[in-house]
Scaffold this motif. Structure first.
Motif, mmCIF file in Angstrom:
data_model
loop_
_atom_site.group_PDB
_atom_site.id
_atom_site.type_symbol
_atom_site.label_atom_id
_atom_site.label_comp_id
_atom_site.label_asym_id
_atom_site.label_seq_id
_atom_site.Cartn_x
_atom_site.Cartn_y
_atom_site.Cartn_z
ATOM 1 N N LEU A 227 0.818 -1.205 0.000
ATOM 2 C CA LEU A 227 0.000 0.000 0.000
ATOM 3 C C LEU A 227 0.856 1.260 0.000
ATOM 4 C CD1 LEU A 227 -2.703 -1.207 2.538
ATOM 5 C CD2 LEU A 227 -2.918 -1.047 0.050
ATOM 6 N N VAL A 228 1.961 1.225 0.734
ATOM 7 C CA VAL A 228 2.887 2.356 0.745
ATOM 8 C C VAL A 228 3.448 2.579 -0.648
ATOM 9 C CG1 VAL A 228 5.155 3.131 1.585
ATOM 10 C CG2 VAL A 228 3.466 2.234 3.192
ATOM 11 N N GLU A 229 3.864 1.503 -1.307
ATOM 12 C CA GLU A 229 4.435 1.637 -2.647
ATOM 13 C C GLU A 229 3.412 2.189 -3.632
ATOM 14 O OE1 GLU A 229 7.058 -0.772 -5.957
ATOM 15 O OE2 GLU A 229 6.610 -1.736 -4.053
ATOM 16 N N ARG A 230 2.193 1.715 -3.566
ATOM 17 C CA ARG A 230 1.155 2.219 -4.466
ATOM 18 C C ARG A 230 0.916 3.709 -4.249
ATOM 19 N NH1 ARG A 230 -3.559 -2.397 -4.486
ATOM 20 N NH2 ARG A 230 -2.377 -3.948 -5.634
ATOM 21 N N ARG A 231 0.800 4.114 -2.996
ATOM 22 C CA ARG A 231 0.542 5.523 -2.699
ATOM 23 C C ARG A 231 1.716 6.391 -3.133
ATOM 24 N NH1 ARG A 231 -2.372 6.943 2.716
ATOM 25 N NH2 ARG A 231 -3.961 5.892 1.519
ATOM 26 N N ALA A 232 2.930 5.950 -2.855
ATOM 27 C CA ALA A 232 4.119 6.723 -3.224
ATOM 28 C C ALA A 232 4.266 6.794 -4.741
ATOM 29 C CB ALA A 232 5.361 6.118 -2.585
ATOM 30 N N ARG A 233 3.981 5.703 -5.447
ATOM 31 C CA ARG A 233 4.043 5.723 -6.917
ATOM 32 C C ARG A 233 3.040 6.724 -7.488
ATOM 33 N NH1 ARG A 233 6.923 2.125 -9.888
ATOM 34 N NH2 ARG A 233 7.814 0.394 -8.731
ATOM 35 N N THR A 234 1.869 6.791 -6.898
ATOM 36 C CA THR A 234 0.857 7.749 -7.350
ATOM 37 C C THR A 234 1.372 9.176 -7.202
ATOM 38 O OG1 THR A 234 -0.930 6.238 -6.770
ATOM 39 C CG2 THR A 234 -1.505 8.559 -6.985
ATOM 40 N N VAL A 235 1.937 9.477 -6.052
ATOM 41 C CA VAL A 235 2.445 10.830 -5.792
ATOM 42 C C VAL A 235 3.630 11.142 -6.701
ATOM 43 C CG1 VAL A 235 3.548 12.301 -4.055
ATOM 44 C CG2 VAL A 235 1.587 10.883 -3.429
ATOM 45 N N LEU A 236 4.592 10.233 -6.778
ATOM 46 C CA LEU A 236 5.779 10.478 -7.601
ATOM 47 C C LEU A 236 5.434 10.544 -9.087
ATOM 48 C CD1 LEU A 236 8.284 8.162 -5.712
ATOM 49 C CD2 LEU A 236 8.305 10.675 -5.763
ATOM 50 N N GLY A 237 4.505 9.722 -9.513
ATOM 51 C CA GLY A 237 4.075 9.756 -10.907
ATOM 52 C C GLY A 237 3.406 11.075 -11.257
ATOM 53 N N ALA A 238 2.572 11.570 -10.359
ATOM 54 C CA ALA A 238 1.916 12.856 -10.589
ATOM 55 C C ALA A 238 2.941 13.978 -10.637
ATOM 56 C CB ALA A 238 0.882 13.119 -9.501
ATOM 57 N N ALA A 239 3.927 13.927 -9.761
ATOM 58 C CA ALA A 239 4.977 14.955 -9.761
ATOM 59 C C ALA A 239 5.799 14.894 -11.045
ATOM 60 C CB ALA A 239 5.873 14.776 -8.545
ATOM 61 N N ALA A 240 6.083 13.696 -11.517
ATOM 62 C CA ALA A 240 6.856 13.544 -12.753
ATOM 63 C C ALA A 240 6.067 14.075 -13.945
ATOM 64 C CB ALA A 240 7.231 12.081 -12.965
ATOM 65 N N ARG A 241 4.770 13.765 -13.988
ATOM 66 C CA ARG A 241 3.933 14.272 -15.080
ATOM 67 C C ARG A 241 3.838 15.790 -15.039
ATOM 68 N NH1 ARG A 241 1.337 9.698 -13.582
ATOM 69 N NH2 ARG A 241 -0.200 10.777 -12.321
ATOM 70 N N ALA A 242 3.711 16.353 -13.849
ATOM 71 C CA ALA A 242 3.639 17.811 -13.708
ATOM 72 C C ALA A 242 4.941 18.462 -14.161
ATOM 73 C CB ALA A 242 3.330 18.177 -12.263
ATOM 74 N N ALA A 243 6.062 17.831 -13.859
ATOM 75 C CA ALA A 243 7.354 18.373 -14.279
ATOM 76 C C ALA A 243 7.488 18.367 -15.794
ATOM 77 C CB ALA A 243 8.496 17.585 -13.640
ATOM 78 N N VAL A 244 6.991 17.329 -16.439
ATOM 79 C CA VAL A 244 7.048 17.249 -17.896
ATOM 80 C C VAL A 244 6.167 18.329 -18.511
ATOM 81 C CG1 VAL A 244 6.388 15.828 -19.888
ATOM 82 C CG2 VAL A 244 7.656 14.814 -18.005
ATOM 83 N N VAL A 245 4.974 18.502 -17.978
ATOM 84 C CA VAL A 245 4.070 19.528 -18.493
ATOM 85 C C VAL A 245 4.694 20.907 -18.322
ATOM 86 C CG1 VAL A 245 1.852 20.679 -18.084
ATOM 87 C CG2 VAL A 245 1.971 18.185 -18.201
ATOM 88 N N GLU A 246 5.258 21.149 -17.168
ATOM 89 C CA GLU A 246 5.891 22.445 -16.910
ATOM 90 C C GLU A 246 7.060 22.682 -17.862
ATOM 91 O OE1 GLU A 246 8.395 24.641 -13.400
ATOM 92 O OE2 GLU A 246 6.810 23.276 -12.821
ATOM 93 N N ALA A 247 7.853 21.671 -18.073
ATOM 94 C CA ALA A 247 9.018 21.809 -18.952
ATOM 95 C C ALA A 247 8.600 22.060 -20.399
ATOM 96 C CB ALA A 247 9.888 20.569 -18.873
ATOM 97 N N THR A 248 7.504 21.468 -20.819
ATOM 98 C CA THR A 248 7.085 21.635 -22.208
ATOM 99 C C THR A 248 6.277 22.901 -22.434
ATOM 100 O OG1 THR A 248 5.134 20.259 -21.844
ATOM 101 C CG2 THR A 248 7.105 19.173 -22.710
ATOM 102 N N THR A 249 5.620 23.420 -21.414
ATOM 103 C CA THR A 249 4.793 24.613 -21.600
ATOM 104 C C THR A 249 5.528 25.895 -21.258
ATOM 105 O OG1 THR A 249 3.854 24.384 -19.387
ATOM 106 C CG2 THR A 249 2.625 23.412 -21.225
#
Length: 78
Positions: A45-67
């Motif tokens: 459960l910890v891994e799932r929750r952390a993956r969700t948070v880290l994945g969202a942060a990674a996606r946000a970083a990509v969007v920020e870098a491209t926009t």
């Protein structure tokens, strides 16, 4: 020990995130399960929750870098 393994797997899965961020994310996720009665599933459960948070942060970083790219230099376009 299992939580340390989770952090190590997440560091490998998200190399763009620094180790302190991954460890803090895992620590926060683990903290939310400290009162869990059934401990067998906590690492999963910890891994799932952390993956969700880290994945969202990674996606946000990509969007920020491209926009937020600077406009092309004058005279360099088609």
């Amino acid at each position: 020990m299992a939580i340390q393994n989770v952090a190590a797997r997440l560091m490998a899965a998200y190399p763009q995130a620094d180790a302190a961020t991954v460890e803090a994310t895992v620590g926060t996720a683990y903290g939310s399960f400290r009162q869990a009665r059934v401990r067998a599933f906590v690492p999963i459960l910890v891994e799932r929750r952390a993956r969700t948070v880290l994945g969202a942060a990674a996606r946000a970083a990509v969007v920020e870098a491209t926009t937020l790219r600077p406009p092309p230099a004058a005279g360099s376009g088609p």
